[in-house]
Write a protein that holds these residues in place. Sequence first.
Motif, short mmCIF file in Angstrom:
data_model
loop_
_atom_site.label_atom_id
_atom_site.label_comp_id
_atom_site.label_asym_id
_atom_site.label_seq_id
_atom_site.Cartn_x
_atom_site.Cartn_y
_atom_site.Cartn_z
N UNK A 37 -12.08 3.12 -4.00
CA UNK A 37 -11.18 2.55 -3.00
C UNK A 37 -10.97 1.06 -3.25
N UNK A 38 -12.03 0.38 -3.69
CA UNK A 38 -11.90 -1.04 -4.03
C UNK A 38 -10.99 -1.22 -5.24
N UNK A 39 -11.04 -0.29 -6.19
CA UNK A 39 -10.15 -0.35 -7.36
C UNK A 39 -8.69 -0.25 -6.92
N UNK A 40 -8.39 0.65 -6.00
CA UNK A 40 -7.04 0.72 -5.46
C UNK A 40 -6.62 -0.62 -4.86
N UNK A 41 -7.51 -1.20 -4.05
CA UNK A 41 -7.22 -2.50 -3.43
C UNK A 41 -6.97 -3.56 -4.49
N UNK A 42 -7.82 -3.56 -5.52
CA UNK A 42 -7.72 -4.59 -6.56
C UNK A 42 -6.37 -4.49 -7.29
N UNK A 43 -5.98 -3.28 -7.68
CA UNK A 43 -4.71 -3.10 -8.36
C UNK A 43 -3.56 -3.54 -7.45
N UNK A 44 -3.64 -3.16 -6.19
CA UNK A 44 -2.58 -3.49 -5.24
C UNK A 44 -2.44 -5.01 -5.07
N UNK A 45 -3.57 -5.70 -5.14
CA UNK A 45 -3.55 -7.15 -4.90
C UNK A 45 -3.31 -7.98 -6.16
N UNK A 46 -3.69 -7.47 -7.34
CA UNK A 46 -3.71 -8.32 -8.53
C UNK A 46 -2.77 -7.90 -9.65
N UNK A 47 -2.22 -6.71 -9.59
CA UNK A 47 -1.35 -6.23 -10.67
C UNK A 47 0.10 -6.33 -10.23
N UNK A 48 0.96 -6.65 -11.18
CA UNK A 48 2.39 -6.80 -10.91
C UNK A 48 3.03 -5.41 -10.78
N UNK A 50 5.35 -4.37 -8.93
CA UNK A 50 6.81 -4.36 -8.80
C UNK A 50 7.50 -4.11 -10.14
N UNK A 51 6.80 -4.44 -11.24
CA UNK A 51 7.37 -4.26 -12.57
C UNK A 51 6.60 -3.26 -13.42
N UNK A 52 5.79 -2.44 -12.77
CA UNK A 52 5.02 -1.41 -13.47
C UNK A 52 5.07 -0.12 -12.65
N UNK A 53 4.70 0.95 -13.28
CA UNK A 53 4.48 2.21 -12.56
C UNK A 53 3.18 2.77 -13.09
N UNK A 54 2.19 2.87 -12.22
CA UNK A 54 0.82 3.21 -12.62
C UNK A 54 0.38 4.49 -11.91
N UNK A 55 -0.24 5.36 -12.68
CA UNK A 55 -0.92 6.53 -12.12
C UNK A 55 -2.41 6.33 -12.33
#
Length: 315
Positions: A37-48, A50-55
């Motif tokens: 769950x922290x990994x989800x939070x981290x990606x949401x907060x730190x990864x761009x 808006x210009x990526x699509x991540x699974x």
Amino acid sequence: LFNIQFGYSVVMNKWLSRTVQEIIVYRSLSQDVFVNLALEDWIFQHVDIANKRILLLWRNKPCVVIGRHQNPWIETNINKLKDMNIKLARRRSGGGAVYHDLGNLNCTIFSNRLDYDRLRNLQLICDAINTKWKGLNLYPTERGDILCGGKKVSGSAAKLSKDISYHHFTLLLNVNTTHLKLLLQQDNNLIFSPSSATSSLPLPTVNLISLSHDSHMTYNAVCTSIANQFYQVHEVNEEKIYDIDPTCESTFPGITILQQNLKYDNWIYGKTPTFSVKHIKSRIGFDINKGIITNVSLQERSDLIGSTFNEFLVH
């Protein structure tokens, strides 16, 4: 790994409202619910996003996960969880309570807010499974579930901000259905008054492996099938799943703090909407605010005011 630019320049297609720089699939190597769950939070907060699509693909050891606006005492039996040494977590998204174990696959799709589409995401999963396992007929519902033969094999929830989003969902492959049924029910010694907490809407569930009768329908095999479908619909010539270790602070700086924040009682219990409940055995009525007893129906038990509801239940 997240600093590497893979550079997949994606042309516009039916899945995208705009060109993105990267389409990629990650799989977490952790089986800890708080880490994932922290990994989800981290990606949401730190990864761009808006210009990526991540699974992101992930699974957890046995745990119960409730939605952001739920009441844990309504959704599960706290004492049974403690007796069985099973973790309870509250996620950042809404929705209902779910049971996870290693027979369950979780998928999270991160995207630009403009490309957020629950039904389309769920159809991708259905197509991935139905294509690989010909005897199955999975289909999404307007409510955001996936059914097979009228029974639920997946439930979903989402977190949305102004520009970005994530949509995550379960997939029941071979979960312990005895634990699922046992733990997703409240203590029958408690009677709750109506409150603003989100209530789960349970449906009959079924494991996909019991429908496919295919011993090769493993976690890794399903991950591969879903990843291939994800790349295919985005017209990316790629098949690789990138395994990541979310416990690595150097790769994910600050993730340890995010994980700890999810473990605190003031998050798991303290975020519960105010509610009233009657404890049948003791015949005491309680008003509970942020997990703390604020009022009792029996004057002689006013000593309980100010203590946590869990403290009362374990005595």
